[in-house]
Design a protein around this motif. Sequence first.
Motif, PDB file in Angstrom:
ATOM      1  N   VAL A 168     -13.105  15.342 -15.551  1.00  0.00           N
ATOM      2  CA  VAL A 168     -13.477  14.883 -14.206  1.00  0.00           C
ATOM      3  C   VAL A 168     -13.464  13.361 -14.152  1.00  0.00           C
ATOM      4  N   TYR A 169     -14.019  12.709 -15.180  1.00  0.00           N
ATOM      5  CA  TYR A 169     -14.004  11.250 -15.217  1.00  0.00           C
ATOM      6  C   TYR A 169     -12.569  10.723 -15.253  1.00  0.00           C
ATOM      7  N   ALA A 170     -11.725  11.332 -16.083  1.00  0.00           N
ATOM      8  CA  ALA A 170     -10.325  10.899 -16.174  1.00  0.00           C
ATOM      9  C   ALA A 170      -9.615  11.069 -14.838  1.00  0.00           C
ATOM     10  N   LEU A 171      -9.861  12.170 -14.166  1.00  0.00           N
ATOM     11  CA  LEU A 171      -9.238  12.394 -12.858  1.00  0.00           C
ATOM     12  C   LEU A 171      -9.733  11.370 -11.842  1.00  0.00           C
ATOM     13  N   CYS A 172     -11.022  11.080 -11.849  1.00  0.00           N
ATOM     14  CA  CYS A 172     -11.568  10.047 -10.948  1.00  0.00           C
ATOM     15  C   CYS A 172     -10.903   8.704 -11.216  1.00  0.00           C
ATOM     16  N   PHE A 173     -10.731   8.372 -12.496  1.00  0.00           N
ATOM     17  CA  PHE A 173     -10.107   7.097 -12.836  1.00  0.00           C
ATOM     18  C   PHE A 173      -8.666   7.045 -12.346  1.00  0.00           C
ATOM     19  N   VAL A 174      -7.913   8.106 -12.560  1.00  0.00           N
ATOM     20  CA  VAL A 174      -6.508   8.138 -12.141  1.00  0.00           C
ATOM     21  C   VAL A 174      -6.405   8.000 -10.620  1.00  0.00           C
ATOM     22  N   ILE A 175      -7.247   8.712  -9.897  1.00  0.00           N
ATOM     23  CA  ILE A 175      -7.236   8.605  -8.429  1.00  0.00           C
ATOM     24  C   ILE A 175      -7.554   7.176  -7.998  1.00  0.00           C
ATOM     25  N   ALA A 176      -8.600   6.601  -8.582  1.00  0.00           N
ATOM     26  CA  ALA A 176      -8.987   5.230  -8.221  1.00  0.00           C
ATOM     27  C   ALA A 176      -7.917   4.222  -8.625  1.00  0.00           C
ATOM     28  N   PHE A 177      -7.309   4.430  -9.779  1.00  0.00           N
ATOM     29  CA  PHE A 177      -6.290   3.500 -10.271  1.00  0.00           C
ATOM     30  C   PHE A 177      -5.085   3.446  -9.330  1.00  0.00           C
ATOM     31  N   PHE A 178      -4.625   4.605  -8.885  1.00  0.00           N
ATOM     32  CA  PHE A 178      -3.417   4.636  -8.065  1.00  0.00           C
ATOM     33  C   PHE A 178      -3.663   4.344  -6.586  1.00  0.00           C
ATOM     34  N   THR A 179      -4.878   4.528  -6.111  1.00  0.00           N
ATOM     35  CA  THR A 179      -5.154   4.229  -4.702  1.00  0.00           C
ATOM     36  C   THR A 179      -5.745   2.837  -4.491  1.00  0.00           C
ATOM     37  N   SER A 180      -6.339   2.259  -5.520  1.00  0.00           N
ATOM     38  CA  SER A 180      -6.996   0.958  -5.356  1.00  0.00           C
ATOM     39  C   SER A 180      -6.064  -0.183  -4.960  1.00  0.00           C
ATOM     40  N   PRO A 181      -4.788  -0.226  -5.387  1.00  0.00           N
ATOM     41  CA  PRO A 181      -3.937  -1.331  -4.917  1.00  0.00           C
ATOM     42  C   PRO A 181      -3.780  -1.359  -3.396  1.00  0.00           C
ATOM     43  N   TYR A 182      -3.802  -0.194  -2.777  1.00  0.00           N
ATOM     44  CA  TYR A 182      -3.684  -0.129  -1.316  1.00  0.00           C
ATOM     45  C   TYR A 182      -4.942  -0.681  -0.642  1.00  0.00           C
ATOM     46  N   ILE A 183      -6.076  -0.454  -1.263  1.00  0.00           N
ATOM     47  CA  ILE A 183      -7.322  -0.998  -0.722  1.00  0.00           C
ATOM     48  C   ILE A 183      -7.335  -2.510  -0.871  1.00  0.00           C
ATOM     49  N   ILE A 184      -6.917  -3.000  -2.030  1.00  0.00           N
ATOM     50  CA  ILE A 184      -6.849  -4.449  -2.245  1.00  0.00           C
ATOM     51  C   ILE A 184      -5.878  -5.079  -1.247  1.00  0.00           C
ATOM     52  N   GLU A 185      -4.744  -4.420  -1.028  1.00  0.00           N
ATOM     53  CA  GLU A 185      -3.766  -4.935  -0.069  1.00  0.00           C
ATOM     54  C   GLU A 185      -4.355  -4.966   1.338  1.00  0.00           C
ATOM     55  N   TYR A 186      -5.135  -3.967   1.677  1.00  0.00           N
ATOM     56  CA  TYR A 186      -5.778  -3.905   2.986  1.00  0.00           C
ATOM     57  C   TYR A 186      -6.781  -5.046   3.176  1.00  0.00           C
ATOM     58  N   LEU A 187      -7.426  -5.450   2.086  1.00  0.00           N
ATOM     59  CA  LEU A 187      -8.388  -6.555   2.172  1.00  0.00           C
ATOM     60  C   LEU A 187      -7.714  -7.848   2.565  1.00  0.00           C
ATOM     61  N   SER A 188      -6.467  -7.996   2.191  1.00  0.00           N
ATOM     62  CA  SER A 188      -5.625  -9.171   2.494  1.00  0.00           C
ATOM     63  C   SER A 188      -6.319 -10.497   2.184  1.00  0.00           C
ATOM     64  N   CYS A 189      -6.929 -10.562   1.046  1.00  0.00           N
ATOM     65  CA  CYS A 189      -7.479 -11.861   0.618  1.00  0.00           C
ATOM     66  C   CYS A 189      -7.056 -12.154  -0.794  1.00  0.00           C
TER      67      CYS A 189
END
Length: 189
Positions: A168-189
């Motif tokens: 479960v932890y590994a799956l959470c990490f993989v989900i966060a790892f692959f979706t987090s760049p889109y969140i950072i891009e959305y922050l636009s800072c």
Amino acid sequence: MIEKLKNPFRYLSLTSALIWGSIALILTSVYCWQTGLALESLTQISFHGHGFWCSTVRQVTMWLFFSLIMYVSGVLLSHSKVRFQDVAAFTMFARIPYDLMLLLFLVPPIRQAMTVVSQRNFVELNDNMVGLLAYSFTAVFFIAWFFYWGYKGFSEATNLKGGRGIWVYALCFVIAFFTSPYIIEYLSC
């Protein structure tokens, strides 16, 4: 003493985890701001630095995002009561080894080698192989420590232990790892 280093989450109070984790988060934000490092996803960095405010927002966003994914997983899969504040505090504290790994960029040969790699300048890569190898071998230790503490904090906060907790932890990490760049891009800072 060794047992406290192996699993500090059994001995840490929620307040202590939040205080130490917050100190590490703020110091890492200052460090990234001053050295020109930028968090690009959950664990990826670049050499396109930002101001202190942006560095802090990126750190906090990634911490909260990862905590939220683990919290939701814990609520859905654990038979115990899961509190967001426990997951968030332990996640922040578990990130300390990763933050310590970033200090490797203060070593000039390592910083030079990683700059060459980030610029995809493969001609100069051969000249910087010692720094690259030094970083690689040292980073493996810190990344393993980060994953180990991350799992231990997650398992203590959600009571998901053993093989099930690891997956479960590994799956959470993989989900966060692959979706987090889109969140950072959305922050636009």
